[in-house]
Design an enzyme around this catalytic site. Structure first.
Site, PDB file in Angstrom:
ATOM      1  N   LYS A  76      34.438 -19.875   9.424  1.00  0.00           N
ATOM      2  CA  LYS A  76      33.469 -20.508  10.316  1.00  0.00           C
ATOM      3  C   LYS A  76      32.150 -19.750  10.174  1.00  0.00           C
ATOM      4  O   LYS A  76      32.152 -18.516  10.093  1.00  0.00           O
ATOM      5  CB  LYS A  76      34.001 -20.442  11.753  1.00  0.00           C
ATOM      6  CG  LYS A  76      33.135 -21.144  12.784  1.00  0.00           C
ATOM      7  CD  LYS A  76      33.828 -21.136  14.159  1.00  0.00           C
ATOM      8  CE  LYS A  76      33.004 -21.833  15.218  1.00  0.00           C
ATOM      9  NZ  LYS A  76      33.685 -21.866  16.535  1.00  0.00           N
ATOM     10  N   SER A 151      34.062 -26.272  18.844  1.00  0.00           N
ATOM     11  CA  SER A 151      32.950 -26.098  17.947  1.00  0.00           C
ATOM     12  C   SER A 151      33.369 -25.815  16.509  1.00  0.00           C
ATOM     13  O   SER A 151      32.531 -25.845  15.608  1.00  0.00           O
ATOM     14  CB  SER A 151      32.079 -24.944  18.452  1.00  0.00           C
ATOM     15  OG  SER A 151      32.805 -23.721  18.408  1.00  0.00           O
ATOM     16  N   SER A 175      37.632 -23.997  21.275  1.00  0.00           N
ATOM     17  CA  SER A 175      37.117 -24.407  19.962  1.00  0.00           C
ATOM     18  C   SER A 175      38.040 -24.209  18.765  1.00  0.00           C
ATOM     19  O   SER A 175      37.708 -24.627  17.663  1.00  0.00           O
ATOM     20  CB  SER A 175      35.799 -23.703  19.672  1.00  0.00           C
ATOM     21  OG  SER A 175      34.789 -24.290  20.446  1.00  0.00           O
TER      22      SER A 175
HETATM   23  N1  GLN Z   1      33.369 -26.729  24.453  1.00  0.00           N
HETATM   24  C1  GLN Z   1      33.228 -25.410  24.986  1.00  0.00           C
HETATM   25  C2  GLN Z   1      31.768 -25.047  25.093  1.00  0.00           C
HETATM   26  O1  GLN Z   1      30.992 -25.807  24.665  1.00  0.00           O
HETATM   27  C3  GLN Z   1      33.978 -24.401  24.155  1.00  0.00           C
HETATM   28  C4  GLN Z   1      33.298 -24.012  22.913  1.00  0.00           C
HETATM   29  C5  GLN Z   1      34.000 -22.903  22.186  1.00  0.00           C
HETATM   30  O2  GLN Z   1      35.179 -22.641  22.417  1.00  0.00           O
HETATM   31  N2  GLN Z   1      33.244 -22.219  21.330  1.00  0.00           N
HETATM   32  O3  GLN Z   1      31.404 -24.039  25.588  1.00  0.00           O
END
Ligand code: GLN
Length: 483
Positions: A76, A151, A175
């Site tokens: 990532k 994400s 995510s």
């Molecule tokens: N959807 C959550 C956020 O936007 C989690 C994102 C993540 O785990 N990086 O904060």
């Protein structure tokens, strides 16, 4: 070659059926051919990959072995990679070449992995759809009109489309688990502190945790083995021995107590997903598990608490991107304030700016007690609910997400609608617990995930339950048409 799992690749390399270089070339060609449909990579690192593949082949020829020696993966794009762009999905870091490797990257490279590239992601890991990336949205290989989740949507789409067997990802509020659910993968968020955050660009430091995304629990065990461990460079890393995760995969489920929280089946859950979760429960009962209804009464407060704490920490973490030290700088600044304002205004996208404003507000003198402190109190209540539940059960099971992957653009005008989709995943981050999502069926041709949660450092238990389930079901073997 592209259908092989990490475990199959390890066997093939050990048996000299193919070399890492051959496999790497085949996967790079496949990425070049298919990724334009998906947009799952921000950067490809062909030269690095071929060099690492040749080195891995030489190490094997010299008598070395190891499940990750010569295994192609991707990172990532928030894991720092020395000399390679590390963008975090943002225009702010489009020109940033990391001066060092993240601990996760260095550990996996030492184990012999081959880095094919850096995967697309929501900007600064903020999102659940992978639509906030500066490099454009990622498409779900199961239906190119739908989001892959976020994400870590790039890592998920690439692995689901068989562009590579596994990838690293991070989970601040879901995510890893949510994109795993949306793309029919197995994804594990480890216990907070199990995997080093050093060199992992911070979103919300008390919640962020790196982990593996792969097709099977067996492969998650292999990749986690290479990622986990104490790191003196990360003050929140925990100095606990790392168990042999692959060795934990052969436990019987006889007598395993599974808690099913009644709050997970309330309004908002797609009834078709509820049915698939019930099917997975029946399957685990057949394997000897005992099902108990439990309650997590403070779950209803978790989303508001998370969406105060995560932006608060983000507003502090992202203050370093000021146009001075690294990253994007605006043209012709008139003075220092203008430099800050325009560099940040032009370098950050809309969702990141929204979170910085919310977080700054929640931390400001007049509102700290009303929002931030209150959110921290809720966080403790959420953790206490889990501690009470784990006195009675060995794991907790429920849906990973309330709905399957939505259409691209469907929630763009309503950020809160997107936040609500995190309802089942964020509690594990607030409590620091490990969680796993595994494939459990389909709704309208779109994958559905079941989430398992365990007490601290019981990643092996999660992987074992998922592995036993996968030995008896075939959801995880389904391949998206066209890939
Ligand atoms: N959807 C959550 C956020 O936007 C989690 C994102 C993540 O785990 N990086 O904060």
């Amino acid at each position: 070659m592209h259908h092989m799992t990490l475990a199959e690749i390890a066997r093939g390399l050990a048996d000299k059926k193919f070399s890492s270089e051959e496999l790497t070339k085949a996967l790079l060609a496949r990425i070049a051919q298919l990724d334009p449909q998906l947009n799952s990579f921000i950067s490809l690192t062909e030269e690095l990959a071929l060099g690492q593949a040749k080195a891995a082949d030489a190490r094997r020829a010299g008598g070395e072995s190891g499940a990750l020696l010569g295994a192609p993966i991707a990172h990532k794009d928030l894991f720092c990679t020395q000399g390679i762009r590390t963008s975090c999905g943002s225009k702010m870091l489009d020109n940033f070449k990391a001066p060092y490797d993240a601990t996760v990257v260095a550990k996996l490279a030492a184990a012999g992995t081959v880095t094919l590239g850096k995967t697309n992601m929501d900007e600064f890991a903020m999102g659940s759809a992978n639509e906030s990336s500066h490099y454009g949205a990622v498409k779900n290989p199961w239906n190119l009109k739908h989001v892959p989740g976020g994400s870590s949507g790039g890592s998920a789409a690439a692995v689901a489309a068989r562009l590579l067997p596994a990838a690293t990802a991070t989970d601040t509020g879901g995510s890893i688990r949510q994109p795993a659910a949306f793309t029919n993968l197995t994804g594990l968020k480890p216990t907070y502190g199990r995997v080093s955050r050093w060199g992992m660009i911070a979103y919300a430091s008390s919640l962020d945790q790196g982990g593996p995304l792969a097709r099977t629990a067996e492969d998650c065990a292999i990749l986690l083995q290479g990622m986990a461990g104490f790191d003196p460079n990360d003050s929140t890393s925990i100095d606990e021995p790392v168990p042999d995760y692959s060795a934990s995969l052969n436990g019987s489920l006889q007598g395993l107590r599974i808690g099913v929280p009644k709050e997970y089946f309330g309004a908002g859950l797609d009834p078709r997903i509820a049915d698939l979760v019930q099917n997975s429960i029946k399957e685990l009962e057949k394997l000897g598990a005992i099902i108990k209804e439990i309650s997590l009464p403070n779950m209803q407060h978790a989303i508001p608490a998370y969406y105060v704490i995560a932006p608060a920490e983000a507003s502090s973490n992202l203050s370093r991107f000021d146009g001075v030290r690294f990253g994007y700088r605006c043209e012709n600044p008139q003075n220092l304030v203008d430099l800050y304002k325009r560099s940040r205004g032009e370098g950050f996208g809309a969702e990141v700016q929204r979170r910085i404003m919310v977080g700054t507000y929640a931390l400001s003198a007049g509102y700290y007690d009303a929002y931030y402190l209150k959110a921290q109190k809720i966080r403790r209540l959420v953790k206490n609910d889990f501690m009470a539940a784990f006195n009675e059960v060995d794991i907790i099971l429920g849906p990973t997400t309330p709905n399957p992957a939505w259409k691209l653009g469907a929630k763009n005008s309503d950020p809160i609608a997107e936040y609500l989709e995190d309802v089942y995943t964020i509690t594990a981050n607030l409590a620091g617990l490990p969680g796993l999502s595994m494939p459990a069926g389909f709704v309208d041709g779109l994958p559905v995930g079941v989430q398992l949660l365990a007490p601290y450092f019981q990643e092996g238990r999660l992987l074992n339950v998922a592995h036993q389930y996968q030995l008896n079901t075939d959801w995880h073997t389904r391949t998206p048409t066209g890939f």
